[in-house]
Design an enzyme around this catalytic site. Structure first.
Site, PDB file in Angstrom:
ATOM      1  N   GLU A   1       0.837  -1.203   0.000  1.00  0.00           N
ATOM      2  CA  GLU A   1       0.000   0.000   0.000  1.00  0.00           C
ATOM      3  C   GLU A   1       0.868   1.249   0.000  1.00  0.00           C
ATOM      4  OE1 GLU A   1      -1.263   1.899   3.550  1.00  0.00           O
ATOM      5  OE2 GLU A   1      -1.307  -0.010   4.634  1.00  0.00           O
TER       6      GLU A   1
ATOM      7  N   LYS B   1      -5.887  10.468   0.380  1.00  0.00           N
ATOM      8  CA  LYS B   1      -5.990   9.135   0.980  1.00  0.00           C
ATOM      9  C   LYS B   1      -7.204   8.454   0.359  1.00  0.00           C
ATOM     10  CE  LYS B   1      -6.493   6.793   5.441  1.00  0.00           C
ATOM     11  NZ  LYS B   1      -6.771   6.978   6.882  1.00  0.00           N
TER      12      LYS B   1
ATOM     13  N   VAL C   1      -5.617   0.076   2.734  1.00  0.00           N
ATOM     14  CA  VAL C   1      -5.738  -1.378   2.625  1.00  0.00           C
ATOM     15  C   VAL C   1      -6.862  -1.741   1.652  1.00  0.00           C
ATOM     16  CG1 VAL C   1      -6.380  -3.489   3.875  1.00  0.00           C
ATOM     17  CG2 VAL C   1      -4.742  -1.879   4.890  1.00  0.00           C
TER      18      VAL C   1
ATOM     19  N   ASP D   1     -18.259   4.334  13.091  1.00  0.00           N
ATOM     20  CA  ASP D   1     -16.994   4.447  12.356  1.00  0.00           C
ATOM     21  C   ASP D   1     -16.359   3.064  12.215  1.00  0.00           C
ATOM     22  OD1 ASP D   1     -14.682   5.234  11.151  1.00  0.00           O
ATOM     23  OD2 ASP D   1     -14.113   6.721  12.659  1.00  0.00           O
TER      24      ASP D   1
ATOM     25  N   ASP E   1     -11.830  -1.242   5.147  1.00  0.00           N
ATOM     26  CA  ASP E   1     -10.957  -2.407   4.995  1.00  0.00           C
ATOM     27  C   ASP E   1     -11.712  -3.702   5.282  1.00  0.00           C
ATOM     28  OD1 ASP E   1      -9.056  -0.441   4.694  1.00  0.00           O
ATOM     29  OD2 ASP E   1      -7.922  -0.941   6.504  1.00  0.00           O
TER      30      ASP E   1
ATOM     31  N   LYS F   1      -4.835  -2.413  13.751  1.00  0.00           N
ATOM     32  CA  LYS F   1      -4.161  -1.349  14.500  1.00  0.00           C
ATOM     33  C   LYS F   1      -4.736  -1.267  15.911  1.00  0.00           C
ATOM     34  CE  LYS F   1      -3.079   1.353  10.367  1.00  0.00           C
ATOM     35  NZ  LYS F   1      -3.822   0.612   9.331  1.00  0.00           N
TER      36      LYS F   1
END
Length: 303
Positions: A25, A86, A106, A138, A142, A159
């Site tokens: 990525e 992004k 991703v 939220d 991905d 993460k």
């Protein structure tokens, strides 16, 4: 589709010679690390993949094209530009149409990798369900992409800024296999352990490749997550990093930062609050994922 995709010379040659190719990525370069560490990291990760027998293909959007593999000048432009978008699934067509520079997340890297017939993708960590989701809804795109796009993602888990139990529940609902590489516990990005047990694990690249091959044989749609813990010597103590993450999350909430701006903000704050320790760990876990991802891709190709 050929009008939209442009392969680097190295990737073109790799495809012509039926070599294993590993996608990378570009958001980690443009939004995940400061310059010049980002370009140094990107070049080193690409070289690690070469050293382990595969061809690296860093993916980004430039000049109205999906770039599958970046030349040196393109990589440096991406790493040192201020106006890089992004890009996830929702932005992909818009950024290509506008001929903007775009870094792939991703989700969008998976889309582009599948379009380019690349099955394996190395990243740092996947996105997931954010903390406080019951109020914000939220959830990273991905997870949705993993449920529908046929790419195997080698990462250090999700993460650790996220709600990891809810992330795992979402992946289970979508039927996404999460396979621990030499571990039976979900790694939590900066740390090797999360306290969340996994249903599946694999001890070798060959074992992972066999699972991927059988999934192809069965024509099962969707991705696979290979959860590869950060090497022990580079992990951060869970008690240490958890406090830093909590502080960063509170700052994001206080400033009203959410959506796609959330992850870059939080990771930046964590670097700041950890005096750069988290950045070093981030780099080392990506390098480790590159080794494992390349070996899996090689094993799969040999099958």
């Amino acid at each position: 589709m050929a009008k939209c995709i442009e392969f680097s010379k190295e990737v073109q040659q790799g495809k012509a010679n039926n070599k294993p190719i590993v996608a990378l990525e570009s958001t980690i370069i443009s939004h995940g690390m400061p310059y010049p560490q980002n370009v140094e990291m990107a070049k080193k990760v690409e070289q690690i993949i070469r050293d382990n027998g595969a061809v690296p293909a860093t993916i980004a959007l430039m000049n109205g094209k999906i770039k599958i593999g970046l030349e040196s000048d393109e990589l440096r432009l991406l790493a040192n530009s201020d106006n890089v978008a992004k890009v996830s699934r929702r932005d992909l067509a818009e950024i290509i149409a506008a001929k903007q520079i775009g870094a792939t997340t991703v989700a969008s890297t998976m889309i582009c990798a599948e379009l380019a017939d690349i099955q394996f993708f190395v990243t740092g960590g996947i996105g997931g369900v954010h903390r406080g989701v019951e109020h914000t809804m939220d959830i990273s795109a991905d997870l949705e992409e993993l449920g529908q796009t046929n790419v195997t993602v080698i990462c250090a888990g999700a993460k650790s800024i996220l709600d990891l139990p809810k992330t795992m529940e979402y992946l289970e609902t979508k039927g996404v296999p999460v396979i621990g590489y030499q571990t039976d516990e979900l790694p939590a990005f900066f740390t090797r352990e999360s306290g969340i047990k996994l249903n599946s694990s694999a001890a070798t690249p060959d074992a992972v490749a066999r699972i991927c091959k059988k999934k192809c044989d069965l024509d099962l749609s969707g991705g696979i997550v290979i959860a590869n813990p950060v090497p022990k010597q580079y992990e951060l103590a869970k008690s240490y990093i958890d406090v830093i993450i909590e502080d960063a999350v509170k700052e994001a909430e206080a400033q009203g930062i959410r959506g796609k701006d959330s992850t870059p903000f939080l990771l930046g704050k964590i670097v700041e609050k950890s005096d750069g320790k988290s950045l070093e760990t981030n780099i080392k876990l990506v390098e480790n994922n590159a080794v494992v991802g390349a070996k899996i891709a090689v094993a799969f190709t040999q099958m």
